[in-house]
Design a protein around this motif. Structure first.
Motif, PDB file in Angstrom:
ATOM      1  N   CYS A  45       0.836  -1.204   0.000  1.00 50.18           N
ATOM      2  CA  CYS A  45       0.000   0.000   0.000  1.00 50.18           C
ATOM      3  C   CYS A  45       0.878   1.264   0.000  1.00 50.18           C
ATOM      4  O   CYS A  45       0.531   2.280  -0.584  1.00 50.18           O
ATOM      5  CB  CYS A  45      -0.945   0.002   1.206  1.00 50.18           C
ATOM      6  SG  CYS A  45      -2.133  -1.351   1.153  1.00 50.18           S
ATOM      7  N   HIS A  54      -2.774  -3.559  -8.006  1.00 50.22           N
ATOM      8  CA  HIS A  54      -2.949  -3.285  -6.576  1.00 50.22           C
ATOM      9  C   HIS A  54      -4.344  -2.751  -6.278  1.00 50.22           C
ATOM     10  O   HIS A  54      -5.017  -3.214  -5.355  1.00 50.22           O
ATOM     11  CB  HIS A  54      -1.892  -2.315  -6.064  1.00 50.22           C
ATOM     12  CG  HIS A  54      -1.972  -2.104  -4.587  1.00 50.22           C
ATOM     13  ND1 HIS A  54      -1.327  -2.911  -3.686  1.00 50.22           N
ATOM     14  CD2 HIS A  54      -2.672  -1.206  -3.846  1.00 50.22           C
ATOM     15  CE1 HIS A  54      -1.621  -2.516  -2.463  1.00 50.22           C
ATOM     16  NE2 HIS A  54      -2.437  -1.473  -2.532  1.00 50.22           N
ATOM     17  N   CYS A  97      -7.079   1.140  -1.128  1.00 49.32           N
ATOM     18  CA  CYS A  97      -6.269   1.927  -2.060  1.00 49.32           C
ATOM     19  C   CYS A  97      -7.085   2.326  -3.292  1.00 49.32           C
ATOM     20  O   CYS A  97      -6.866   3.379  -3.876  1.00 49.32           O
ATOM     21  CB  CYS A  97      -5.000   1.176  -2.455  1.00 49.32           C
ATOM     22  SG  CYS A  97      -3.789   1.167  -1.101  1.00 49.32           S
ATOM     23  N   CYS A 109      -7.012  -4.248  -3.689  1.00 52.26           N
ATOM     24  CA  CYS A 109      -6.984  -3.589  -2.377  1.00 52.26           C
ATOM     25  C   CYS A 109      -8.077  -2.501  -2.359  1.00 52.26           C
ATOM     26  O   CYS A 109      -7.887  -1.420  -2.918  1.00 52.26           O
ATOM     27  CB  CYS A 109      -5.608  -2.970  -2.137  1.00 52.26           C
ATOM     28  SG  CYS A 109      -5.486  -2.100  -0.569  1.00 52.26           S
TER      29      CYS A 109
HETATM   30 ZN   LIG Z   1      -3.410  -1.039  -0.759  1.00 49.53          ZN
END
Ligand SMILES: [Zn+2]
Lengths: 217, 79
Positions: free
Chosen positions: B4, B30, B37, B34
């Motif tokens: 992250c 990512h 994020c 996630c």
């Molecule tokens: Zn993340």
């Protein structure tokens, strides 16, 4: 408002309102004050906003607007035309605005070259999805106030970089040159500025914020 | 996969479309995996959009008149 001396090709020229900035600069250099008045009229809204965002104060911003235009007028003879007039005017305005800011905060030093403090760890706190259409929740004037207040609540070193990069849309290199700081400094400040603004705006634009008004429909 | 923290480091380049293809692919991967994020990416992107879409306010006529007077005075005319 006739000016002394006849500007070259004044009779055959386009109306001032239809000339591009470069032609208006040339007319001003030839002594036509009306051409400069047209340049002011054309750019005053954005220059006032820029001055307001950097100084964080309407009265100072109005002073900066006037000082910047008069400064540009006095030095128009030195303007070589290898950059755009507007970019040149932005640089003058940023310098005037920073001077004003430093005067205001003479007790609290305003430094643009202090190192960025801390890590990025503390930069993200609020995780909330935004409403798809915040402009339906807020009027245009409310939106402006929310956005302006958010910018002005940032530290000068962050808001100045953000305003040049993301509002005025200068390149990273132009921003670095204008503020006389390094490219990596522009980049790290921009990230912090963007993330801080995101955080502040989330309070207004998070999903569900505007739903209350329609809860009973 | 990026951490992250790595993601935050690349966020500006990703938003400004100055990241190279490999970085772009990693960031994309990512934020697909996630959710937090993804929210940071999406709301930062929207932050830039709302600022870019904001028109400056009109300059009040009184202020414009004051500017004009100052300009004429500078030229040694009284208007
Ligand atoms: Zn993340």
């Amino acid at each position: 408002m006739a000016t002394s001396g006849t500007p070259p090709s004044a009779e055959s020229a386009l109306p001032l309102a239809e000339m591009d900035d470069a032609a208006l600069v040339a007319q001003t250099q030839a002594g036509n004050v009306d051409a400069f008045a047209e340049l002011m009229r054309r750019h005053d809204r954005k220059i006032l906003r820029l001055a307001r965002h950097i100084t964080g104060n309407q009265e100072d911003a109005e002073d900066v607007l006037q000082e910047s235009f008069l400064n540009a007028f006095s030095h128009i003879g030195n303007f070589a035309g290898n950059s755009k007039f507007y970019t040149w005017l932005v640089r003058i305005t940023v310098n005037q605005a920073l001077m004003k800011l430093r005067k205001r905060k003479s007790d609290k030093q305003v430094s643009l070259d202090e190192p960025v403090q801390g890590d990025t760890d503390d930069l993200v706190r609020e995780i909330a999805v935004w409403d798809e259409t915040p402009e339906r929740t807020y009027s245009q004037e409310e939106m402006r106030r929310i956005l302006d207040d958010a910018i002005e609540s940032l530290e000068p070193i962050y808001r100045t970089v953000f305003v040049l990069r993301d509002v005025e849309e200068l390149s990273t290199e132009e921003t670095a040159q204008t503020l006389d700081i390094s490219v990596p400094a522009v980049k790290s400040r921009l990230l912090r500025a963007r993330l801080q603004l995101r955080e502040k705006l989330t309070k207004f634009f998070r999903r569900g914020k505007g739903d209350d008004a329609f809860a009973f429909l | 996969m990026l951490s992250c923290k790595d993601f935050l480091g690349w966020l500006n380049d990703y938003l400004d479309e100055t990241a190279d293809d490999q970085v772009k692919a990693q960031v994309k991967e990512h934020i697909t995996n996630c959710p937090n994020c993804w929210v940071v990416y999406d709301t930062t992107k929207k932050t830039l959009q709302v600022y870019k879409g904001m028109e400056p306010r009109e300059v009040p006529e009184t202020l414009r008149n004051r500017l004009m007077e100052a300009l004429l005075k500078k030229c040694g005319k009284t208007g």
